[in-house]
Design a protein around this motif. Structure first.
Motif, short mmCIF file in Angstrom:
data_model
loop_
_atom_site.label_atom_id
_atom_site.label_comp_id
_atom_site.label_asym_id
_atom_site.label_seq_id
_atom_site.Cartn_x
_atom_site.Cartn_y
_atom_site.Cartn_z
N ALA A 156 12.64 -6.17 -2.37
CA ALA A 156 11.34 -5.71 -1.90
C ALA A 156 11.44 -4.91 -0.60
O ALA A 156 10.56 -4.13 -0.28
CB ALA A 156 10.41 -6.91 -1.69
N ARG A 157 12.55 -5.12 0.13
CA ARG A 157 12.69 -4.44 1.42
C ARG A 157 13.65 -3.25 1.35
O ARG A 157 14.14 -2.79 2.37
CB ARG A 157 13.12 -5.44 2.49
N GLN A 158 13.91 -2.75 0.15
CA GLN A 158 14.74 -1.56 0.06
C GLN A 158 14.04 -0.39 0.76
O GLN A 158 12.84 -0.45 1.05
CB GLN A 158 15.03 -1.22 -1.40
N CYS A 159 14.77 0.67 1.01
CA CYS A 159 14.25 1.84 1.74
C CYS A 159 12.95 2.34 1.14
O CYS A 159 12.88 2.66 -0.05
CB CYS A 159 15.29 2.94 1.73
N VAL A 160 11.90 2.43 1.95
CA VAL A 160 10.58 2.84 1.45
C VAL A 160 10.58 4.32 1.05
O VAL A 160 9.79 4.74 0.20
CB VAL A 160 9.49 2.54 2.51
N GLU A 217 -7.34 9.22 2.00
CA GLU A 217 -8.42 9.21 1.02
C GLU A 217 -8.71 7.80 0.51
O GLU A 217 -9.86 7.43 0.29
CB GLU A 217 -8.06 10.13 -0.15
N LYS A 218 -7.64 7.01 0.34
CA LYS A 218 -7.83 5.66 -0.21
C LYS A 218 -8.32 4.67 0.85
O LYS A 218 -8.96 3.67 0.52
CB LYS A 218 -6.54 5.18 -0.86
N GLN A 221 0.82 -1.21 0.00
CA GLN A 221 0.00 0.00 0.00
C GLN A 221 0.86 1.26 0.00
O GLN A 221 0.58 2.23 -0.72
CB GLN A 221 -0.93 0.01 1.22
N LEU A 222 1.94 1.24 0.79
CA LEU A 222 2.82 2.40 0.85
C LEU A 222 3.54 2.62 -0.48
O LEU A 222 3.75 3.77 -0.90
CB LEU A 222 3.85 2.22 1.96
N ASN A 223 3.94 1.52 -1.13
CA ASN A 223 4.67 1.64 -2.39
C ASN A 223 3.90 2.48 -3.41
O ASN A 223 4.49 3.23 -4.20
CB ASN A 223 4.95 0.26 -2.98
N LYS A 224 2.59 2.34 -3.40
CA LYS A 224 1.76 3.08 -4.37
C LYS A 224 1.92 4.58 -4.21
O LYS A 224 1.77 5.33 -5.18
CB LYS A 224 0.29 2.69 -4.21
N GLN A 254 -7.01 2.31 2.60
CA GLN A 254 -6.58 0.91 2.60
C GLN A 254 -5.85 0.52 3.90
O GLN A 254 -5.74 -0.65 4.21
CB GLN A 254 -5.65 0.66 1.40
N LEU A 255 -5.34 1.52 4.60
CA LEU A 255 -4.67 1.28 5.88
C LEU A 255 -5.48 1.96 6.98
O LEU A 255 -6.08 3.02 6.77
CB LEU A 255 -3.25 1.86 5.88
N SER A 256 -5.50 1.36 8.17
CA SER A 256 -6.18 1.99 9.31
C SER A 256 -5.46 3.28 9.69
O SER A 256 -4.28 3.47 9.36
CB SER A 256 -6.19 1.04 10.51
N LEU A 257 -6.15 4.15 10.41
CA LEU A 257 -5.55 5.42 10.81
C LEU A 257 -4.32 5.19 11.69
O LEU A 257 -3.32 5.90 11.57
CB LEU A 257 -6.58 6.28 11.55
N ASP A 258 -4.38 4.18 12.57
CA ASP A 258 -3.22 3.88 13.43
C ASP A 258 -2.01 3.46 12.60
O ASP A 258 -0.88 3.87 12.89
CB ASP A 258 -3.57 2.76 14.42
N LEU A 259 -2.24 2.65 11.56
CA LEU A 259 -1.12 2.22 10.71
C LEU A 259 -0.59 3.38 9.88
O LEU A 259 0.62 3.47 9.62
CB LEU A 259 -1.55 1.07 9.81
N ILE A 260 -1.49 4.25 9.45
CA ILE A 260 -1.04 5.43 8.70
C ILE A 260 -0.16 6.28 9.60
O ILE A 260 0.93 6.72 9.19
CB ILE A 260 -2.25 6.24 8.19
#
Length: 537
Positions: A482-486, A331-332, A168-171, A334-340
């Motif tokens: 896949a685990r490179q710096c976000v 807006e999307k 989700q973050l990658n997007k 896809q993640l809960s507010l706590d995870l955001i």
């Protein structure tokens, strides 16, 4: 023993402990076929002139046979404290590779690792990282989240939970569409930084009007730039750090990040909950710094949330308007507010020093290498003119600018290791590495190794242009896979855009071209920030 895959690793024409330019010694080597050999190697023909099995009968050597720095982790920890190795861990690693060869084991306190140097070994490690790659958990950070009941972001997660959140973050931070949205925001901040610097040079500089120059320590301004740029991209708002009186809250946030980074390394080798129980000052400082980082992020998140909800309530037209990474995630839904909140806080904490410090090194190297600076400037000028000032097109037409950042991070990697836990048994340097072992690719010694780079101490961005040195697993400052710096795309573009705007407006030089002494907190930085002279073009 489980079945393992083998990989041959030996730099052509090298033997013994010749890793960083140290003369070869007689002893065991590992050929490309994984054969243990002794004696001379004809580099031109690659022919092994003498082979002795030395009692191992050509078999893969046991994990326990990997050279090591001492078996007792607590004695090693005492040595680290006594000899100040935490602050000079990068130099300790470089020296240890020189002594023991391209692979060694180390145990310090509760932390054990296998340390590697060669890109071919990193390639093998990458192939065994699995669907859910794991890197070393920064336990002090994880413990802080647990005792404060904060959710963890992707930096501290593993397994399917990590993968789900990371996708989700990658997007919003990694994909090219996301970069296209936030690039103008970074360019705006970079231009404002240069306007601020121009005013300061005119006001405080020496020389005739219009051609003044000013020698300063730019590090405070670079930290403000990094925080301003991060806030603009992540929260979608400016916080005014280039004003004559930047906010005290923002200055405290920068201080808190620095304190958090400084207190992390010693805590990695000790049980955090024990330190918490006894009220150790080191833990208290660390936790207090994180508390301040979270409260700063919480205030910004609340403001952004109120702004978004009020816009929706009024029916304001926000379509097509970029609301920052936070706004996009909200807006999307896809993640809960706590995870955001957890991930936004991690992005902010990891987005200031990790760009401000490499920019110090970049300005220093460009300043003491004027011919390189002029070559990059000419390409930037041409590209900028052809692109009509469009930031994205300007960067695309100036590959030397990207190579400059790459070269800075080769010599001065922000984080000095990249860690993985292989999901299967592997062979590195003809040693058996069991699944689940923490293996560290050591970036500082790799970047300065004559086995990996020609003229490794020379600052030469052109080395990344289509040569052998542009091959995989030699540029690892942002990790791999896949685990490179976000935050990679934000950081890369942030640094390139600032350097582009500086080169278009200033000539950079240095009062002293002596090598910088470096120290390690959680990131590599100069012991003393270098002075830089900015001269208006």
């Amino acid at each position: 023993m489980r079945k393992v895959s083998t990989v041959g690793v030996r730099a052509p024409g090298t033997c013994g402990s010749r890793v960083l330019g140290v003369a070869p010694q007689s002893g065991l080597c590992v050929t490309a076929a994984g054969t243990i050999v002794d004696g001379n190697v004809d580099g031109s023909k690659g022919a092994v002139k003498a082979v002795r099995k030395r009692g191992v009968d050509g078999r893969v050597r046991r994990f326990e046979e990997i050279p090591h720095t001492g078996r007792n982790g607590w004695i090693n920890l005492l040595k680290f404290w006594r000899e100040n190795r935490f602050q000079q861990l990068h130099k300790h690693m470089e020296g240890t590779f020189n002594t023991l060869g391209p692979i060694y084991r180390e145990k310090v306190g509760t932390l054990s690792s296998v340390n590697i140097l060669m890109p071919s070994d990193v390639s093998e490690l990458f192939q065994s990282e699995g669907l859910h790659p794991r890197r070393m958990t920064l336990q002090p950070w994880a413990t802080h989240r647990e005792i404060r009941n904060h959710s963890k972001g992707v930096f501290l997660k593993n397994g399917e939970e990590w993968r789900s959140d990371r996708l989700q973050l990658n997007k919003e931070v990694m994909l090219s569409a996301a970069v296209k949205r936030f690039l103008p925001l970074l360019d705006e901040v970079a231009k404002d930084f240069c306007r601020m610097l121009q005013r300061r040079v005119e006001r405080e500089g020496r020389g005739e009007e219009g051609k003044r120059s000013l020698t300063v320590d730019p590090s405070p301004d670079l930290f403000r730039f990094a925080l301003e740029a991060s806030c603009h991209v992540i929260y979608g708002e400016r916080i005014g750090l280039f004003s004559s009186s930047p906010s005290l809250a923002s200055q405290k946030f920068i201080w808190a990040v620095e304190r958090m980074l400084t207190t992390t390394p010693p805590l990695l080798y000790l049980p955090p909950r024990l330190l918490l129980r006894i009220g150790a000052p080191l833990w208290t400082q660390h936790a207090t710094a994180w508390d301040h980082i979270f409260s700063h992020a919480e205030a910004r998140i609340q403001r952004a949330y109120q702004r978004l909800t009020s816009s929706k309530g009024r029916g304001s037209a926000t379509e097509g308007q970029y609301t920052g990474v936070l706004g996009q995630l909200m807006e999307k839904g896809q993640l809960s507010l706590d995870l955001i909140k957890a991930n936004i806080t991690e992005l902010m904490a990891g987005g200031v020093d990790t760009t401000a410090v490499p920019l110090q090194f970049a300005l220093f190297e460009l300043g003491r290498n004027p011919e390189v600076q002029e070559m990059v400037r000419q390409q930037v000028r041409t590209s900028w003119a052809q692109a009509g000032g469009d930031a994205q097109k300007s960067l695309q037409g100036a590959p030397l600018l990207k190579a400059t950042v790459k070269e800075v991070l080769r010599l001065y990697p922000v984080g000095i290791t990249v860690q993985r836990y292989p999901v299967k048994d592997i062979i590195l340097q003809n040693y058996h590495i069991p699944a689940g072992t923490m293996v560290q690719a050591c970036l500082y010694p790799m970047g300065r190794s004559s086995l990996v780079f020609e003229e490794p101490l020379r600052f030469n961005p052109s080395r990344w242009s289509g040569s052998r040195e542009g091959a995989a697993f030699r540029s690892l400052a942002f990790g791999f896979g896949a685990r490179q710096c976000v935050g990679r795309r934000i950081a890369e573009n942030e640094m390139q855009l600032l350097l582009m705007n500086i080169l278009l407006n200033f000539h950079v030089s240095v009062p002293s071209s002596e090598d910088l002494k470096t120290t390690l907190t959680l990131i590599l930085q100069p012991e003393t920030p270098p002075k830089i002279t900015f001269s208006k073009l």
